[in-house]
Design an enzyme around this catalytic site. Structure first.
Site, PDB file in Angstrom:
ATOM      1  CB  SER A 574      38.031  52.313  48.806  1.00 12.99           C
ATOM      2  OG  SER A 574      38.958  52.278  49.826  1.00 12.99           O
ATOM      3  CG  ASP A 659      45.070  49.314  47.412  1.00  8.34           C
ATOM      4  OD1 ASP A 659      45.386  50.050  48.369  1.00  8.34           O
ATOM      5  OD2 ASP A 659      43.918  49.241  46.957  1.00  8.34           O
ATOM      6  CG  HIS A 694      43.283  52.682  47.532  1.00  8.08           C
ATOM      7  ND1 HIS A 694      42.777  51.444  47.825  1.00  8.08           N
ATOM      8  CD2 HIS A 694      42.374  53.572  48.011  1.00  8.08           C
ATOM      9  CE1 HIS A 694      41.619  51.578  48.456  1.00  8.08           C
ATOM     10  NE2 HIS A 694      41.349  52.858  48.580  1.00  8.08           N
TER      11      HIS A 694
END
Lengths: 722, 159
Positions: A574, A659, A694
């Site tokens: 991320s 995501d 995610h």
């Protein structure tokens, strides 16, 4: 919601197999590359972005079009290519997976939390992917199932709980669940103990659960009013921002009523009920500015009262305590302080400063109980929990490990005299403590007994890498005790949002450690390990500092004799994927391999598009490229915009089709460009999970395979492929 | 500068004192300087530890000979670790720190649920005032044929 949520996913990605010696000298000879398939090449288009007198090529912009058949075809080709390589390490992958599986605590139950005459707990059994939530009346009686996530997950490839909240009278349960990974929730209400679902909300009035749009879908936040029938919930705008607060009577068929709408695209809404059950608290916060509203919990249709109108840069949160109000704020206190006010006069001019953090410390949270106050924060780079005694003296809970993770658990009773705490370190599995707030005494309630884990085989170091500006970058290192001399290292980093990347127990690291790989975390600026100033020193115009710190940490590990030169692999996800993407661009020579999870690498394009989730809300974190100064900073590090004809480390890049935080196209565009423009030779794999978001796979067994893949990749690239 | 040795023993490895001490329960606090060069701001510190049932006070000269026992009031003993990696102090079972930075080490043979630690410099100025609840590490020590609780923690004094 931030890109921060993926530290857990990031940590869920390491492992390895047997104990054979290294068979080749890494850094001298590269492992064989697959020959079964050729890496796919994505079509290039002449798309450009013109900003502030610069023209940036964006040749893979088309990958953002989900409905373009070329997009899915390209991702499937990449997946096939990745799988073809992974077949080469299938034996290693399988061994690692088995090692991980062997360390799963198959049958486990949490330590019960007492609340409203019940003991609430969860249990997971052999073969189950998800926990079952249960309760038992303290007065006696059978266990009651509160929520069985395995039942809820049935028929879905993904399942995650957003919020779960019991009504104040303990007769109803409300929860939000996501079955795609897209973090668009639906809310359900069930009667207890029957479990009969009596209400379901799929979005704002008129919104269909089949809508594949963020706008109108339900967010994560949920709270019951005191009447145990009125439920507050939030909904999303088109940019996935929780922007509206609604109220619904769960015992009627009437539509929900809009309570509040937040017009500022940088602010997001959250709601909860105070621990004393008397007050509803609604926060509307941006990265740097807060605004809180209060409502009597027994008057759910009443008027919300603003505590203090927003002032840019003023952050505060409130904790009602009967007629008093505790305020945690940065008002004249860069590392935050605790102030006191009253519910009758809650505004800033009535805030009376009460407690400040000790030197070198910072405050980040406050919890109010009938007779006690608990403050959480940081001290000397590590998590800290303080209780406050009657004299206003801070009382610290002291942990002995060199590096650890400790945080408050669930203590829902306002009259509580015992505080639930969670603790772990790289060599201490997850532990649950109760802290006696009166006697100042810790009691260990439970510690995971991880199969085949022997803590005496590992040791932890806390190092500090000196930077040129006088700062010292903390580095946590976990080593096999048997390590002699310089060893291969897997170095992690994050460094964003002020999130602290603390050293937890990670069973998935053990297969790597057992093959002689040290696991390290560089606590770079931009994270919150050393308080707010540490965070501020690695954001916005200072973002490059996070990358410099990470490079410094890697170099220091070599210089200090821990890491073998040329045998450092790195991992980040991320916003940590941005960190990794930036450092492999800037110092490709330093790293042998990288695992890059759901990486935020298309920085300019994402941050100039306010229709995307997180963009507007994070202009105060990364900058707004529509502003020349911000653009000048961001364009220097954005990995997609800085792909060079150079030799990159071997990389495994991970993405999630659903995501909402980092669009699948960011890693896809980056990989496509690397294939076209970087020096050929290094291994480059892109693996897109077409059924998750995610956080990757949601079930506990499904996640093991993802961890095994990443670990097999790292081990193979480090030359530890047995 | 190399801070490699700013290393604390692992909890899991932080065993009890050797058997000659009969596995007495104890707390070990190691005081380092906050200064990056490891220098202390004062030449002497008085460190007082107290709980409802026990107390001890140690006066430690920063320049005292390394690893020599310093008598304390109460059931405690102190020494200075010069950061050379020598000595046999600490709960790690062998050797002090090795980063070249001095530390003032106090071993208090008590195991209260919580306690206060107060430090004053040579001018009697209060430089540290903490209340702590230690998370003890429970261990079975076969050689001692008994159970022992120990707690070690590094703290910081102004540099």
């Amino acid at each position: 919601m931030t890109r921060a949520a993926s530290i857990v996913a990031l940590l869920c990605a390491l492992a390895s197999a047997c104990q054979r010696p290294v068979t080749r000298e890494p850094g001298v000879e590269r492992p064989r590359e697959p020959t079964a398939l050729r890496p796919p090449l994505a079509p290039r288009e002449d798309t450009v972005v013109a900003l502030h007198g610069r023209t940036l090529a964006d040749p893979y912009a088309w990958l953002r079009e989900r409905d373009d058949p070329r997009t899915r075809r390209y991702l499937e080709q990449e997946n096939a290519y990745a799988e073809s390589w992974l077949r080469r390490v299938s034996s290693l992958r399988a061994r690692v997976r088995e090692e991980l599986r062997a360390r799963v605590i198959e049958d486990d139950a949490s330590v019960p939390v007492e609340h409203g005459g019940f003991a609430y707990f969860d249990r997971i059994a052999r073969g189950q992917q998800y926990p079952v939530y249960l309760r038992r009346a303290l007065a006696g009686g059978d266990e009651q199932i509160v929520l069985d996530c395995n039942v809820r997950a049935r028929g879905h490839g993904h399942f995650s709980l957003g919020a779960m909240t019991i009504s104040p009278d303990h007769t109803r349960l409300a929860w939000s669940e996501d079955v795609s990974g897209a973090e668009r929730y639906r809310v359900l209400v069930a009667e207890l103990p029957s479990g009969t679902v009596v209400a379901q909300l799929d979005g704002e009035p008129g919104h269909s659960r089949d809508d594949d749009e963020h706008a109108g879908a339900i967010g994560e936040s949920l709270a019951w009013a005191a009447d145990s029938r009125t439920l507050f919930f939030t909904t999303l705008d088109e940019a996935h921002r929780e922007w509206r607060l609604w109220r619904v009577d769960t015992r009627s068929r009437a539509d929900a009523t809009l309570v509040f709408e937040e017009p500022d695209p940088q602010h997001a809404v959250e709601v909860h009920r105070s621990r004393d059950d008397r007050t509803m608290v609604m926060s509307s916060n941006s990265q740097i500015t807060s605004e809180v509203r209060l409502l009597r919990a027994d008057d759910p249709t009443g008027t919300w009262q603003v505590v203090e109108p927003r002032h840019t840069g003023l952050e505060y949160e409130v904790e009602p305590r009967g007629d008093a109000l505790l305020v945690l704020t940065n008002d004249g206190a860069p590392e935050f302080m605790l102030a006191r006010a009253s519910m009758a006069l809650p505004g800033r001019r009535h805030w009376r400063p009460w407690l400040r953090p000790p030197a070198g410390g910072s405050f980040s949270g406050v919890e109010a109980f009938a007779e006690h106050v608990v403050v959480s924060g940081r001290s000397e780079g590590l998590p800290q929990v303080w209780t406050v005694d009657a004299r206003g003296q801070l009382h610290a809970i002291a942990w002995p490990d060199a590096a650890y993770a400790a945080h408050l658990g669930d203590t829902p009773e306002f009259a509580a005299k015992r505080l639930r705490l969670h603790y772990s370190s790289p060599v201490v599995p997850d532990s649950v403590y109760d802290y006696d707030l009166v006697e100042h005494r810790l009691e260990l309630r439970d510690r995971d007994e991880v199969p085949q884990f022997d803590p005496s085989r590992y040791r932890v170091l806390r190092l500090h890498a000196p930077a040129d500006d006088g700062a010292e970058i903390p580095i946590t290192v976990v080593l096999p005790v048997s390590a002699a001399g310089q060893v291969p290292v897997l170095l992690h980093g994050y460094g964003a949002y002020g999130v602290s990347y603390d050293a937890e127990f990670e069973a998935q690291a053990l297969p790597l450690l057992d093959r002689g790989v040290a696991i390290a975390i560089a606590h770079v600026r931009g994270g919150g390990e050393l308080g707010r100033a540490w965070y501020d020193a690695g954001k916005l115009g200072h973002k490059q500092q996070s990358f410099d710190d990470f490079v410094l940490a890697a170099e220091f590990l070599v210089r200090s004799g821990v890491a073998a030169p040329g045998r450092i692999a790195i991992e980040g996800a991320s916003a940590g994927g941005l960190l990794v993407g930036a450092v492999v661009t800037q110092r490709p020579d330093l790293f042998r391999a990288a695992v890059v999870g759901v990486p935020f690498v298309d920085v300019i394009n994402t941050m100039r598009d306010a229709s995307l989730p997180l963009t507007a809300g994070e202009w105060d974190e990364w900058g707004d490229p529509r502003r020349a100064a911000d653009f000048a900073t961001m364009v220097r590090y954005s990995p997609y915009d800085n792909v060079r004809a150079q030799r990159y480390p071997d990389m495994l890049v991970l993405a999630g089709w659903n995501d909402p935080r980092v669009g699948y196209w960011e890693p896809a565009k980056w990989v496509a460009r690397l294939r076209a423009e970087a020096e050929p030779g290094p291994l480059l794999l892109l693996r897109t999970d077409m059924g998750s978001g995610h956080g990757g796979a949601s079930g506990r067994y499904d996640a093991l395979d993802e961890q095994a893949v990443a670990a097999a990749f790292v081990l193979d690239r480090l030359g530890l492929d047995q | 500068m190399n801070r490699l040795a700013l290393v604390l023993p692992l909890a899991a490895l932080a065993a009890c004192k050797p058997c000659e001490d009969d596995c007495r329960e104890f707390i070990e606090l190691s005081f380092a300087s906050t200064a990056t060069d490891g220098m202390f701001a004062s030449t002497r510190y008085e460190i007082a530890l107290s709980s409802p049932n026990a107390s001890a006070t140690c006066t430690i000269e920063v320049d005292a000979a390394p690893f020599e026992d310093i008598e304390c009031d109460g059931d405690a003993v102190a020494h200075v670790d010069d950061g050379s990696g020598g000595g046999s102090s600490g709960t790690s079972g062998g050797g002090g720190s090795s980063d070249g930075h001095r530390r003032l080490v106090v071993q208090w043979f008590a195991a209260p649920d919580s306690f206060s630690v107060v430090a004053r410099d040579a001018a009697a100025t209060l430089v540290l005032d903490n209340d702590l609840t230690p998370a003890y590490q429970e261990q079975q020590i076969t050689a001692c044929d008994g159970q022992c609780r120990s707690f070690s923690r590094e703290m910081q004094l102004p540099g």
